[in-house]
Design a protein around this motif. Sequence first.
Motif, PDB file in Angstrom:
ATOM      1  N   SER A   8     -30.461 -22.808 -13.850  1.00 18.18           N
ATOM      2  CA  SER A   8     -30.474 -23.462 -12.552  1.00 18.18           C
ATOM      3  C   SER A   8     -29.279 -24.393 -12.379  1.00 18.18           C
ATOM      4  O   SER A   8     -28.815 -24.603 -11.281  1.00 18.18           O
ATOM      5  CB  SER A   8     -31.776 -24.232 -12.376  1.00 18.18           C
ATOM      6  N   GLN A   9     -28.801 -24.953 -13.489  1.00 19.60           N
ATOM      7  CA  GLN A   9     -27.648 -25.851 -13.387  1.00 19.60           C
ATOM      8  C   GLN A   9     -26.560 -25.386 -14.349  1.00 19.60           C
ATOM      9  O   GLN A   9     -25.818 -26.201 -14.872  1.00 19.60           O
ATOM     10  CB  GLN A   9     -28.084 -27.276 -13.731  1.00 19.60           C
ATOM     11  N   ASN A 253     -33.085 -32.210 -21.381  1.00 18.45           N
ATOM     12  CA  ASN A 253     -33.088 -32.329 -19.924  1.00 18.45           C
ATOM     13  C   ASN A 253     -34.471 -32.101 -19.326  1.00 18.45           C
ATOM     14  O   ASN A 253     -34.822 -32.669 -18.296  1.00 18.45           O
ATOM     15  CB  ASN A 253     -32.109 -31.325 -19.319  1.00 18.45           C
ATOM     16  N   VAL A 263     -31.062 -36.909  -8.510  1.00 17.23           N
ATOM     17  CA  VAL A 263     -30.521 -36.589  -9.833  1.00 17.23           C
ATOM     18  C   VAL A 263     -29.004 -36.591  -9.716  1.00 17.23           C
ATOM     19  O   VAL A 263     -28.429 -35.756  -9.015  1.00 17.23           O
ATOM     20  CB  VAL A 263     -31.014 -35.222 -10.342  1.00 17.23           C
ATOM     21  N   GLN A 265     -25.029 -36.007 -10.264  1.00 17.67           N
ATOM     22  CA  GLN A 265     -24.334 -34.772 -10.660  1.00 17.67           C
ATOM     23  C   GLN A 265     -24.097 -34.659 -12.168  1.00 17.67           C
ATOM     24  O   GLN A 265     -24.307 -33.583 -12.735  1.00 17.67           O
ATOM     25  CB  GLN A 265     -23.016 -34.640  -9.890  1.00 17.67           C
ATOM     26  N   ARG A 268     -27.140 -33.265 -13.467  1.00 19.72           N
ATOM     27  CA  ARG A 268     -27.372 -31.884 -13.000  1.00 19.72           C
ATOM     28  C   ARG A 268     -26.580 -30.888 -13.847  1.00 19.72           C
ATOM     29  O   ARG A 268     -27.037 -29.777 -14.097  1.00 19.72           O
ATOM     30  CB  ARG A 268     -26.974 -31.741 -11.528  1.00 19.72           C
ATOM     31  N   ARG A 269     -25.390 -31.302 -14.274  1.00 14.78           N
ATOM     32  CA  ARG A 269     -24.580 -30.404 -15.108  1.00 14.78           C
ATOM     33  C   ARG A 269     -25.300 -30.063 -16.418  1.00 14.78           C
ATOM     34  O   ARG A 269     -25.028 -29.037 -17.041  1.00 14.78           O
ATOM     35  CB  ARG A 269     -23.214 -31.054 -15.374  1.00 14.78           C
ATOM     36  N   ASN A 273     -33.612 -31.842 -13.640  1.00 15.21           N
ATOM     37  CA  ASN A 273     -34.165 -31.608 -12.304  1.00 15.21           C
ATOM     38  C   ASN A 273     -35.036 -32.791 -11.880  1.00 15.21           C
ATOM     39  O   ASN A 273     -35.436 -33.611 -12.709  1.00 15.21           O
ATOM     40  CB  ASN A 273     -35.025 -30.333 -12.296  1.00 15.21           C
TER      41      ASN A 273
END
Length: 641
Positions: A8-9, A253, A263, A265, A268-269, A273
């Motif tokens: 997802s990321q 994570n 959240v 960035q 997110r990397r 979530n």
Amino acid sequence: MPFASDDSQSNRSGNPYLFDLPDCKLSRRELLAGAVAGAFATLPFAGCATSSGTRWQGPEALSFGAISPSREDTVRVPAGYRAQVLFAWGDPIGSPQGAPAFRPDASNSAADQLLQAGMHHDAIEYYPLPYGSTSSRRALLAINHEYTDDGLLHTDGMRTWTAEKVAKSQAAHGVSVIEVANTGDRWQVVRPSPYARRITAATPMTISGPAAGVPAMRTSYDPQGVLARGTFNNCAGGLTPWGTYLTCEENWNLYFAASDGQVPQPLRRYGVNAKSSLRWHEHDARFDLAKEPNEANRCGWVVEIDPYEPQARPVKRTALGRFKHEGAMLSVGPDRRLTFYMGDDEVFEYIYKFVTRDPWNPSDRSANRNLLDHGTLYVARFHGDGSGDWLALVHGMNGLTAENGFVDQADVLIRTREAADRAGATRMDRPEWGAVHPRTLEAYMTLTNNPLRGAPGRPGTDAANPRARNVFGHIVRWREERRDPASTRFQWDIFALGGDPQAEDPTQRGNVKGDMYGSPDGLWFDPSGYLWIQTDVSTTNLNRTDYKTMGNNQMLVADVVTRETKRFLTGPNGCEVTGCVMSPDGRSLFVNIQHPGEPAGDRSDPANPRAVSVWPDGPSGGRPRSATVVISKADGGRIGT
Ligand code: FEO
Ligand code: CA
Ligand code: CA
Ligand code: CA
């Protein structure tokens, strides 16, 4: 764990793709590697880590009778071998503070769990007792407990959700240190032992290295940014030459949520979530980013633990970078500087190494105490011509400048993935374990799978990741320039492609010579240079038609010169086979069996926890349990013969 393919990321850095490597090149390079391995076979054992004195050098040949694939709900080993369950989830560690018995209905409290084996055994290392000996009779084992299946951990699973359940889940994570002894012909956990110790998701630990104390590491619990609480999702591991344990934080994570939906960035990397199905944040505010925005920055590191010093606080070593650490595999250079090879296990992520600034000191253990705080982190770029570069992730180099948004070295390390994007690393098919050949110092790493390779909008194939929709994974290996692990250039090739060589789909056929396997994950060299390979085909993929011939997850051993591979062990239903290590005499092999009974794609149903497996306690026992198993030969001989 089942979540690792979640993209997802995942990496969208736009780094260039490499072109396909012609098949003929593999065979030429493989011949070359074989000749080199033979030529270096007489060099001393460079990977010797904790012990001095005479050490077994491994079997001269792999003469055991290979076993067939299996769907039996048990651990199968070759004729003449036996497997003994040593330490399963819930077994008392032997703490002097108490030894609560495991309750098969999972009704043990969080306080009980703090004194018992955690869940989901992963990496394992062996530490002879006393320190400095090569004892094969008495030792410490350090064992990771990667994650929990909360359907099994609590009597009614997650149907109700309480602070006590969160505390129990946190206590079932982390690391066990246990003392074991070989008494007669059996290994036993020594209870009580002054060394017995659990390290959990709540244990205080020091933060050290370049990122310690910076504002991004400070929380309300720790305004100085130097004292973290706990380690969790500890996957593979590693060993230092002075006998400490490295435990590596992987899918951290997943434990964080943001009650305000925000959240940042950089998180997110890493795949953080706003929601977390693990639900720790509902009863522990440090897992809610809205309340503790920096807590997640204190996760994703390599943690050093001293098993010989039960009072010593574990240390998070930030110099080794922050990502979804699989393991940290040691290679000792000619100048005694240390290199650790590390995978970031997610689709399209990178392979790293860390090289210490200073040599390690074999004569003064305490002189190595902070060796891992100083050194250089690199990320790998694989070229299509079989060469490769290690790109330094050092502030001011490779585009890691203030103009490009990297404030200083602490920022580079906290945002390691973004730094590697910027430097131009090669996106790999889920780097899992590595292993270093004890004489040639060639490094091997499993790339367990990447079904998204070549999917629409996703990176295509390249030389080092040559297969689209790579369900079955492969193993890559490299040799450093001048055979110095600290070199910045290397040569590489692909050791094996997983998958059935007879698969109906020609694009998914493997090229393993001998017994086939899929999704290689765990990897370990024994002292003679035989490569032990453990598999983690997901429960979903195990049920695919083209995988049914492979049976349950398993462990094999390969001669890396001939590439001949033999199946040594098959695991119970629903498991993966994780870490392994041998006693110094080569007569006992410790293997971890993780998540027996795991159903396809989800956590267990507490109403029917035995639907998939009843291992190891059998039909009249309770829930399936991850466990450390000891393999030995009935005649007392060496493993592999
Ligand atoms: Fe925890 Fe990458 O396996
Ligand atoms: Ca797994
Ligand atoms: Ca793994
Ligand atoms: Ca895996």
